[in-house]
Design a protein around this motif. Structure first.
Motif, PDB file in Angstrom:
ATOM      1  N   ALA A 219     -15.396 -60.099 -23.228  1.00  0.00           N
ATOM      2  CA  ALA A 219     -13.987 -59.911 -23.563  1.00  0.00           C
ATOM      3  C   ALA A 219     -13.829 -60.020 -25.078  1.00  0.00           C
ATOM      4  CB  ALA A 219     -13.134 -60.958 -22.856  1.00  0.00           C
ATOM      5  N   SER A 220     -14.608 -60.926 -25.671  1.00  0.00           N
ATOM      6  CA  SER A 220     -14.686 -61.107 -27.118  1.00  0.00           C
ATOM      7  C   SER A 220     -16.022 -61.782 -27.401  1.00  0.00           C
ATOM      8  CB  SER A 220     -13.526 -61.971 -27.628  1.00  0.00           C
ATOM      9  OG  SER A 220     -13.549 -63.247 -27.014  1.00  0.00           O
ATOM     10  N   LYS A 221     -16.454 -61.827 -28.646  1.00  0.00           N
ATOM     11  CA  LYS A 221     -17.770 -62.378 -28.953  1.00  0.00           C
ATOM     12  C   LYS A 221     -17.862 -63.827 -28.496  1.00  0.00           C
ATOM     13  CE  LYS A 221     -19.229 -59.310 -32.628  1.00  0.00           C
ATOM     14  NZ  LYS A 221     -19.847 -59.168 -33.959  1.00  0.00           N
ATOM     15  N   GLY A 222     -18.793 -64.069 -27.576  1.00  0.00           N
ATOM     16  CA  GLY A 222     -18.988 -65.413 -27.056  1.00  0.00           C
ATOM     17  C   GLY A 222     -18.211 -65.715 -25.790  1.00  0.00           C
ATOM     18  N   LYS A 223     -17.363 -64.784 -25.356  1.00  0.00           N
ATOM     19  CA  LYS A 223     -16.586 -64.985 -24.122  1.00  0.00           C
ATOM     20  C   LYS A 223     -16.790 -63.780 -23.211  1.00  0.00           C
ATOM     21  CE  LYS A 223     -13.654 -66.994 -21.342  1.00  0.00           C
ATOM     22  NZ  LYS A 223     -14.367 -66.592 -20.125  1.00  0.00           N
ATOM     23  N   LYS A 224     -17.278 -64.050 -22.002  1.00  0.00           N
ATOM     24  CA  LYS A 224     -17.574 -62.976 -21.065  1.00  0.00           C
ATOM     25  C   LYS A 224     -16.326 -62.518 -20.316  1.00  0.00           C
ATOM     26  CE  LYS A 224     -21.865 -63.281 -22.190  1.00  0.00           C
ATOM     27  NZ  LYS A 224     -22.241 -62.524 -23.381  1.00  0.00           N
TER      28      LYS A 224
ATOM     29  N   ALA B 291     -32.719 -54.156 -23.719  1.00  0.00           N
ATOM     30  CA  ALA B 291     -31.493 -54.777 -24.205  1.00  0.00           C
ATOM     31  C   ALA B 291     -30.894 -53.889 -25.288  1.00  0.00           C
ATOM     32  CB  ALA B 291     -31.789 -56.164 -24.760  1.00  0.00           C
ATOM     33  N   GLY B 292     -29.622 -54.104 -25.558  1.00  0.00           N
ATOM     34  CA  GLY B 292     -28.982 -53.402 -26.653  1.00  0.00           C
ATOM     35  C   GLY B 292     -28.139 -52.219 -26.213  1.00  0.00           C
ATOM     36  N   GLY B 293     -26.841 -52.329 -26.375  1.00  0.00           N
ATOM     37  CA  GLY B 293     -25.939 -51.215 -26.136  1.00  0.00           C
ATOM     38  C   GLY B 293     -25.739 -50.832 -24.690  1.00  0.00           C
ATOM     39  N   LEU B 294     -26.097 -51.703 -23.767  1.00  0.00           N
ATOM     40  CA  LEU B 294     -25.943 -51.381 -22.348  1.00  0.00           C
ATOM     41  C   LEU B 294     -24.575 -51.808 -21.842  1.00  0.00           C
ATOM     42  CD1 LEU B 294     -29.441 -52.530 -21.025  1.00  0.00           C
ATOM     43  CD2 LEU B 294     -28.725 -50.222 -21.676  1.00  0.00           C
ATOM     44  N   ASN B 295     -24.020 -50.997 -20.952  1.00  0.00           N
ATOM     45  CA  ASN B 295     -22.781 -51.351 -20.282  1.00  0.00           C
ATOM     46  C   ASN B 295     -22.746 -50.647 -18.929  1.00  0.00           C
ATOM     47  OD1 ASN B 295     -21.435 -48.672 -20.584  1.00  0.00           O
ATOM     48  ND2 ASN B 295     -21.492 -49.203 -22.760  1.00  0.00           N
ATOM     49  N   GLU B 296     -21.741 -50.945 -18.152  1.00  0.00           N
ATOM     50  CA  GLU B 296     -21.676 -50.409 -16.786  1.00  0.00           C
ATOM     51  C   GLU B 296     -21.668 -48.890 -16.749  1.00  0.00           C
ATOM     52  OE1 GLU B 296     -17.414 -50.486 -15.123  1.00  0.00           O
ATOM     53  OE2 GLU B 296     -17.437 -52.151 -16.569  1.00  0.00           O
TER      54      GLU B 296
ATOM     55  N   GLN C  87     -14.943 -59.342 -14.697  1.00  0.00           N
ATOM     56  CA  GLN C  87     -15.014 -58.052 -14.010  1.00  0.00           C
ATOM     57  C   GLN C  87     -16.083 -57.154 -14.619  1.00  0.00           C
ATOM     58  OE1 GLN C  87     -13.243 -57.459 -11.131  1.00  0.00           O
ATOM     59  NE2 GLN C  87     -14.728 -55.784 -10.996  1.00  0.00           N
ATOM     60  N   LYS C  88     -16.247 -57.210 -15.933  1.00  0.00           N
ATOM     61  CA  LYS C  88     -17.306 -56.415 -16.576  1.00  0.00           C
ATOM     62  C   LYS C  88     -18.682 -56.846 -16.085  1.00  0.00           C
ATOM     63  CE  LYS C  88     -15.075 -55.025 -20.922  1.00  0.00           C
ATOM     64  NZ  LYS C  88     -15.112 -55.146 -22.400  1.00  0.00           N
ATOM     65  N   MET C  89     -18.873 -58.142 -15.888  1.00  0.00           N
ATOM     66  CA  MET C  89     -20.164 -58.625 -15.377  1.00  0.00           C
ATOM     67  C   MET C  89     -20.382 -58.136 -13.951  1.00  0.00           C
ATOM     68  SD  MET C  89     -20.826 -62.431 -16.983  1.00  0.00           S
ATOM     69  CE  MET C  89     -19.315 -63.220 -16.416  1.00  0.00           C
ATOM     70  N   ILE C  90     -19.355 -58.209 -13.129  1.00  0.00           N
ATOM     71  CA  ILE C  90     -19.458 -57.721 -11.748  1.00  0.00           C
ATOM     72  C   ILE C  90     -19.814 -56.241 -11.740  1.00  0.00           C
ATOM     73  CG2 ILE C  90     -18.128 -57.232  -9.652  1.00  0.00           C
ATOM     74  CD1 ILE C  90     -16.536 -59.837 -10.263  1.00  0.00           C
ATOM     75  N   ASN C  91     -19.120 -55.457 -12.552  1.00  0.00           N
ATOM     76  CA  ASN C  91     -19.351 -54.011 -12.591  1.00  0.00           C
ATOM     77  C   ASN C  91     -20.741 -53.680 -13.128  1.00  0.00           C
ATOM     78  OD1 ASN C  91     -16.718 -53.821 -11.730  1.00  0.00           O
ATOM     79  ND2 ASN C  91     -15.899 -53.081 -13.666  1.00  0.00           N
TER      80      ASN C  91
ATOM     81  N   GLU D 189     -17.868 -71.716 -17.217  1.00  0.00           N
ATOM     82  CA  GLU D 189     -17.130 -70.720 -16.432  1.00  0.00           C
ATOM     83  C   GLU D 189     -17.843 -69.364 -16.469  1.00  0.00           C
ATOM     84  OE1 GLU D 189     -12.696 -68.634 -16.116  1.00  0.00           O
ATOM     85  OE2 GLU D 189     -13.238 -69.805 -17.899  1.00  0.00           O
ATOM     86  N   ASP D 190     -18.245 -68.938 -17.666  1.00  0.00           N
ATOM     87  CA  ASP D 190     -18.953 -67.665 -17.787  1.00  0.00           C
ATOM     88  C   ASP D 190     -20.292 -67.710 -17.060  1.00  0.00           C
ATOM     89  OD1 ASP D 190     -16.898 -66.642 -19.281  1.00  0.00           O
ATOM     90  OD2 ASP D 190     -17.953 -66.707 -21.202  1.00  0.00           O
ATOM     91  N   ALA D 191     -20.972 -68.841 -17.158  1.00  0.00           N
ATOM     92  CA  ALA D 191     -22.269 -68.979 -16.487  1.00  0.00           C
ATOM     93  C   ALA D 191     -22.119 -68.823 -14.977  1.00  0.00           C
ATOM     94  CB  ALA D 191     -22.889 -70.337 -16.823  1.00  0.00           C
ATOM     95  N   LEU D 192     -21.140 -69.492 -14.404  1.00  0.00           N
ATOM     96  CA  LEU D 192     -20.937 -69.418 -12.953  1.00  0.00           C
ATOM     97  C   LEU D 192     -20.449 -68.039 -12.526  1.00  0.00           C
ATOM     98  CD1 LEU D 192     -19.387 -72.945 -12.296  1.00  0.00           C
ATOM     99  CD2 LEU D 192     -21.753 -72.197 -11.925  1.00  0.00           C
ATOM    100  N   ASP D 193     -19.601 -67.426 -13.351  1.00  0.00           N
ATOM    101  CA  ASP D 193     -19.145 -66.069 -13.043  1.00  0.00           C
ATOM    102  C   ASP D 193     -20.315 -65.085 -13.059  1.00  0.00           C
ATOM    103  OD1 ASP D 193     -16.512 -66.787 -12.678  1.00  0.00           O
ATOM    104  OD2 ASP D 193     -15.861 -66.175 -14.688  1.00  0.00           O
ATOM    105  N   ALA D 194     -21.225 -65.261 -14.011  1.00  0.00           N
ATOM    106  CA  ALA D 194     -22.409 -64.391 -14.091  1.00  0.00           C
ATOM    107  C   ALA D 194     -23.292 -64.557 -12.861  1.00  0.00           C
ATOM    108  CB  ALA D 194     -23.202 -64.703 -15.360  1.00  0.00           C
ATOM    109  N   ILE D 195     -23.488 -65.797 -12.447  1.00  0.00           N
ATOM    110  CA  ILE D 195     -24.310 -66.076 -11.268  1.00  0.00           C
ATOM    111  C   ILE D 195     -23.661 -65.498 -10.013  1.00  0.00           C
ATOM    112  CG2 ILE D 195     -25.152 -67.935  -9.781  1.00  0.00           C
ATOM    113  CD1 ILE D 195     -25.393 -69.617 -12.418  1.00  0.00           C
ATOM    114  N   ASN D 196     -22.369 -65.710  -9.877  1.00  0.00           N
ATOM    115  CA  ASN D 196     -21.656 -65.197  -8.703  1.00  0.00           C
ATOM    116  C   ASN D 196     -21.647 -63.674  -8.662  1.00  0.00           C
ATOM    117  OD1 ASN D 196     -21.085 -67.758  -7.729  1.00  0.00           O
ATOM    118  ND2 ASN D 196     -19.155 -67.908  -8.835  1.00  0.00           N
ATOM    119  N   ALA D 197     -21.745 -63.057  -9.838  1.00  0.00           N
ATOM    120  CA  ALA D 197     -21.809 -61.595  -9.898  1.00  0.00           C
ATOM    121  C   ALA D 197     -23.198 -61.075  -9.543  1.00  0.00           C
ATOM    122  CB  ALA D 197     -21.411 -61.114 -11.293  1.00  0.00           C
TER     123      ALA D 197
END
Length: 197
Positions: free
Chosen positions: A177-182, A150-155, A185-189, A12-20
């Motif tokens: 959202a938590s360690k290991g779970k994307k 890499a490291g400490g990046l966010n929208e 919306q954060k990926m989209i942003n 699910e996270d993989a496909l959400d990342a790709i779609n983003a």
């Protein structure tokens, strides 16, 4: 700007990342990481991905035999290697690779081979995923066109990279959202912000 979402643990996270709009997905094969995934579990995800997405395996201080077997089993197209202890013979790797520099001081970046693509991350004892960022002033007056940051990046802080000519960015904790779970919306942003740099 190339964008890699690292620490993928489920389809699910993989496909959400790709779609983003992600260009690459990272899978962590470091067993002490909360984002660790078994090679065959990664393969199940990869088998269900659409074309033209690069799969990247992350390894920490492993020898080339382990890296070759794991990347084959998991169907990785590329490997990303932290080799602080010189365990890896890069000449014997069976697939493309990129080295990771865990920068501790400005000189680490200034002394890089500018003809080689490299991923620059902030030094942390746990080998990444802690949200720590490299000091941007360390990149002053150097060619960053073959560097992935890499490291400490966010929208919210990507705009600070606009003065750099980075090849790409790599994010993990900044879109979780938590360690290991994307977080979808954060990926989209994040990807939207990266594409606006």
């Amino acid at each position: 700007m190339r964008i890699k979402i690292c620490g993928i643990t489920n389809l699910e996270d993989a496909l959400d990342a790709i779609n983003a709009g992600a260009d690459a997905l990272g899978f962590v094969f470091y067993s002490k990481s909360p984002r660790y995934i078994k090679p065959l579990d990664a393969r199940k995800i990869v088998d269900n991905l659409p074309p033209f997405i690069q799969t990247v395996g992350l390894f920490v201080n492993e020898n080339e035999e382990f890296i070759n077997k794991t990347s084959f089993d998991a169907k990785m197209q590329m490997v990303q290697i932290i080799d602080d202890n010189n365990h890896t013979n890069f000449d014997l790797l069976n697939c493309k690779y990129i080295k990771v520099l865990r920068a501790q001081k400005e000189e680490d970046i200034q002394n890089l081979d500018k003809n080689e693509y490299i991923l620059v991350d902030a030094f942390v004892e746990s080998f990444g995923g802690e949200g720590k960022r490299v000091a941007l002033e360390w990149f002053k007056n150097i060619d960053t066109s073959k560097m992935i940051l890499a490291g400490g990046l966010n929208e919210n802080n990507l705009k600070e990279l606009s003065s750099l000519n980075l090849y790409g960015v790599d994010v993990s904790s900044g879109v979780e959202a938590s360690k290991g779970k994307k977080d979808k919306q954060k990926m989209i942003n994040f990807i939207k912000a990266a594409n606006e740099i």
